[in-house]
Design a protein around this motif. Structure first.
Motif, mmCIF file in Angstrom:
data_model
loop_
_atom_site.group_PDB
_atom_site.id
_atom_site.type_symbol
_atom_site.label_atom_id
_atom_site.label_comp_id
_atom_site.label_asym_id
_atom_site.label_seq_id
_atom_site.Cartn_x
_atom_site.Cartn_y
_atom_site.Cartn_z
ATOM 1 N N UNK A 117 0.768 -1.364 0.114
ATOM 2 C CA UNK A 117 0.229 0.098 -0.368
ATOM 3 C C UNK A 117 0.549 1.332 -0.073
ATOM 4 N N UNK A 118 0.420 2.456 -0.651
ATOM 5 C CA UNK A 118 0.853 3.463 -0.146
ATOM 6 C C UNK A 118 -0.099 4.768 0.654
ATOM 7 N N UNK A 119 0.377 5.501 1.495
ATOM 8 C CA UNK A 119 -0.489 6.034 1.975
ATOM 9 C C UNK A 119 -0.214 7.900 0.441
ATOM 10 N N UNK A 120 -1.343 8.157 0.610
ATOM 11 C CA UNK A 120 -1.385 9.270 -0.648
ATOM 12 C C UNK A 120 -2.241 10.425 0.419
ATOM 13 N N UNK A 121 -1.572 11.762 -0.337
ATOM 14 C CA UNK A 121 -2.343 12.887 -0.149
ATOM 15 C C UNK A 121 -3.546 13.456 -0.611
ATOM 16 N N UNK A 122 -4.749 13.434 -0.008
ATOM 17 C CA UNK A 122 -5.658 13.347 -0.782
ATOM 18 C C UNK A 122 -6.654 14.388 -1.439
ATOM 19 N N UNK A 123 -5.840 15.472 -1.616
ATOM 20 C CA UNK A 123 -5.913 16.385 -2.357
ATOM 21 C C UNK A 123 -4.770 16.838 -3.401
ATOM 22 N N UNK A 124 -3.668 15.757 -3.826
ATOM 23 C CA UNK A 124 -3.261 15.343 -4.673
ATOM 24 C C UNK A 124 -2.627 14.740 -5.434
ATOM 25 N N UNK A 125 -3.200 13.101 -4.660
ATOM 26 C CA UNK A 125 -3.099 12.201 -5.130
ATOM 27 C C UNK A 125 -1.580 11.420 -5.360
ATOM 28 N N UNK A 126 -1.493 11.621 -4.143
ATOM 29 C CA UNK A 126 0.521 11.612 -4.325
ATOM 30 C C UNK A 126 1.075 11.214 -3.556
ATOM 31 N N UNK A 127 1.849 10.425 -3.593
ATOM 32 C CA UNK A 127 2.355 9.833 -2.229
ATOM 33 C C UNK A 127 3.006 10.426 -1.300
ATOM 34 N N UNK A 128 2.629 10.747 0.354
ATOM 35 C CA UNK A 128 3.380 11.586 1.547
ATOM 36 C C UNK A 128 2.905 11.014 2.431
ATOM 37 N N UNK A 129 4.257 10.981 3.533
ATOM 38 C CA UNK A 129 4.482 9.871 5.047
ATOM 39 C C UNK A 129 3.836 10.157 5.740
ATOM 40 N N UNK A 130 4.165 8.646 6.201
ATOM 41 C CA UNK A 130 2.779 8.404 7.475
ATOM 42 C C UNK A 130 3.036 9.142 8.510
ATOM 43 N N UNK A 131 2.060 9.109 9.140
ATOM 44 C CA UNK A 131 1.640 10.609 10.692
ATOM 45 C C UNK A 131 2.993 8.933 11.641
ATOM 46 N N UNK A 132 3.564 9.542 12.911
ATOM 47 C CA UNK A 132 3.435 9.269 14.081
ATOM 48 C C UNK A 132 3.213 7.994 14.041
ATOM 49 N N UNK A 133 1.555 8.574 14.475
ATOM 50 C CA UNK A 133 0.547 7.518 15.123
ATOM 51 C C UNK A 133 0.346 6.054 13.752
#
Length: 154
Positions: A117-133
């Protein structure tokens, strides 16, 4: 009987009549759904879910980029199965799950595979870093590096 796992988590998932094909076995396309149900239950219990059509935490917004499965023995009817899953890796914006689907007692392996899986930024639909949580929860699923290396060598 409770089995102590060396890594990852096992979730029991119910097979329903509508999961079966015309031959009375679980349809091949349902295996991905069974894994999804197990992963959703695990992450939801830790605060990562959806409400009002939106993720409750940003890390819930991700896409599957690869799914591989090896079928070993058919699931022949309704009842529970056990889905053992873990993370082989958890990078900056992606994660690779390993999984096995077994009979409820663990005696029969029905399928095994990997899901990336890849986390996506909802606005850009580009990969973005996971949060600390998300990283904290993911850490509890990581397969020890020594075990990952040993399996690759065999």
């Amino acid at each position: 009987m409770t089995t102590v796992l060396a890594y990852g988590h096992t979730e029991r998932i119910r097979i329903h009549y509508d999961d079966l094909d015309a031959m009375g076995i679980v349809h091949n396309a349902r295996y991905a759904l069974l894994l999804e149900r197990a992963l959703t239950a695990y992450w939801e219990q830790r605060g990562f879910s959806f409400a009002d059509g939106r993720p409750t935490l940003p890390d819930s917004f991700h896409a599957v980029v690869e799914f591989t499965i090896n079928y070993r023995a058919p699931i022949r009817g309704t009842g529970d199965v056990a889905i053992h899953f873990w993370l082989d890796s958890f990078g900056r914006s992606s994660g690779v799950y390993g999984f096995t689907i077994t009979s409820a007692d663990g005696a029969t392996t029905h399928a095994e595979g990997h899901r990336t899986i890849v986390r996506l930024d909802p606005g850009t639909m580009r990969p973005t870093a996971w949060t600390e949580a998300a990283r904290e929860v993911a850490a509890s699923l990581l397969k020890p590096a020594a075990l990952v290396g040993a399996e690759e060598a065999s």
